[in-house]
Enzyme design. Sequence first.
Site, PDB file in Angstrom:
ATOM      1  NE  ARG A 119      -3.952   0.684   1.823  1.00 36.74           N
ATOM      2  CZ  ARG A 119      -4.869   0.840   2.034  1.00 36.74           C
ATOM      3  NH1 ARG A 119      -5.265   1.744   3.111  1.00 36.74           N
ATOM      4  NH2 ARG A 119      -6.482  -0.314   1.870  1.00 36.74           N
ATOM      5  CG  HIS A 146      -8.688   0.200  -3.270  1.00 37.50           C
ATOM      6  ND1 HIS A 146      -7.423  -1.765  -2.778  1.00 37.50           N
ATOM      7  CD2 HIS A 146      -9.193   0.179  -1.619  1.00 37.50           C
ATOM      8  CE1 HIS A 146      -8.087  -1.044  -1.157  1.00 37.50           C
ATOM      9  NE2 HIS A 146      -8.537  -0.438  -0.351  1.00 37.50           N
ATOM     10  CD  GLN A 149     -13.091  -2.184  -0.776  1.00 38.88           C
ATOM     11  OE1 GLN A 149     -12.367  -1.672   0.328  1.00 38.88           O
ATOM     12  NE2 GLN A 149     -14.351  -2.360  -0.623  1.00 38.88           N
TER      13      GLN A 149
HETATM   14  N1   CP Z   1     -10.722   0.487   2.664  1.00 41.08           N
HETATM   15  C1   CP Z   1      -9.988   0.048   2.850  1.00 41.08           C
HETATM   16  O1   CP Z   1      -9.276  -0.341   1.913  1.00 41.08           O
HETATM   17  O2   CP Z   1     -10.314  -0.055   4.042  1.00 41.08           O
HETATM   18  P1   CP Z   1      -8.652   0.501   4.799  1.00 41.08           P
HETATM   19  O3   CP Z   1      -8.090   2.077   4.595  1.00 41.08           O
HETATM   20  O4   CP Z   1      -8.949  -0.420   6.254  1.00 41.08           O
HETATM   21  O5   CP Z   1      -7.669  -0.771   4.294  1.00 41.08           O
HETATM   22  N1  NVA Z   2      -9.887   7.300  -1.606  1.00 43.33           N
HETATM   23  C1  NVA Z   2      -9.507   6.277  -0.139  1.00 43.33           C
HETATM   24  C2  NVA Z   2      -9.815   4.675   0.147  1.00 43.33           C
HETATM   25  C3  NVA Z   2      -9.786   4.452   1.433  1.00 43.33           C
HETATM   26  C4  NVA Z   2      -9.541   3.522   1.666  1.00 43.33           C
HETATM   27  C5  NVA Z   2      -7.990   6.572   0.153  1.00 43.33           C
HETATM   28  O1  NVA Z   2      -7.437   6.545  -1.032  1.00 43.33           O
HETATM   29  O2  NVA Z   2      -8.077   7.253   1.142  1.00 43.33           O
END
Ligand code: CP
Ligand code: NVA
Length: 320
Positions: A119, A146, A149
């Site tokens: 990440r 993402h 997700q």
């Molecule tokens: N939705 C999601 O990716 O959640 P986190 O940021 O908690 O991993």
């Molecule tokens: N768009 C958000 C998603 C978090 C899971 C971010 O990047 O912070």
Amino acid sequence: MSETPPLEIAPVVRSFLDLSDAGGNAIAAMIDDAQDRKTARRGWPKGRPDADQPLAGHMLAMVFGKSSTRTRVSFDIAMRQLGGRALILDSGTTQLGRGESVADTARVLSRMADAIMVRTDDHAKIEEMAHYAHVPVINGLTDRSHPCQIVADLLTMIEHRKALPGLEVAWFGDGNNVLHSILEAAALMKFNVRVATPAGFEPDAHFVQMARQAGCTITLTDDAAAAASKADVLVTDTWVSMGQTQAKEKLAAMEPFRVDQALMARAKSDAIFLHCLPAHVGDEVRAEVFEGPQSVVFDEAENRIHAQKSILLWCFGKLG
Ligand code: CP
Ligand code: NVA
């Protein structure tokens, strides 16, 4: 300054940087497998491995350059349920945080783990990681996309709405990383997306183009009510993603795109509400929707585990 090292010869590995790396057929296989595994272990304690333990002996290294609850826990539990193990690294407390290169980190982790989940902020970093790694690299979120997700989101849509082709999905708010992966999913799984954002916060044209070229109807509008009209699925996300500054002007521009009951009422009567979480209730969504009967956000969160398992199995060549 150190020179960029030469690329080592790597065996063929399946990295999952974006949904297109797998393609529509593999994603359909992932969703089927996730449903089967979810059903097979219904009522079991979460830490009990699946009967077949297909990843016994396998180790996943996870590198987090940004905060996470769901991605971190779901990958860890997913590996345990598949018979393997996971290791969680906070990039700030690794040598990456002191300037060790992504290329060297990729090659070291490839010698110690069987797959790497990352990440990070800049998508180019995960591409570089995949370039130098000898093992599968999985995108656990970048500023651009993402994909993990969205495999969970597709599973949730199928559980609640049955079929993806032709589904009308409506997005409200910021044109961000999560929306980019929804548009990529639309291209692969053949559903339509209405995107309601304020001017200046539209998604990257690349993802819009990809879905349109695949034959999907992608509507870009600043009319939230029109986007919600007879939609099957309503989706939103935080107005301020990780790493972004909380600009007053942006928050003001987002106000008309908050998902409230009036917007839900314009959708089909059996429409569902999705949010990847974490949510800022009162900003992008009102409590009446978030806590309401059409909200399936906690099914969606649980489905992260079931989806991660299928993604991991695909990366290890055991699926699709
Ligand atoms: N939705 C999601 O990716 O959640 P986190 O940021 O908690 O991993
Ligand atoms: N768009 C958000 C998603 C978090 C899971 C971010 O990047 O912070």
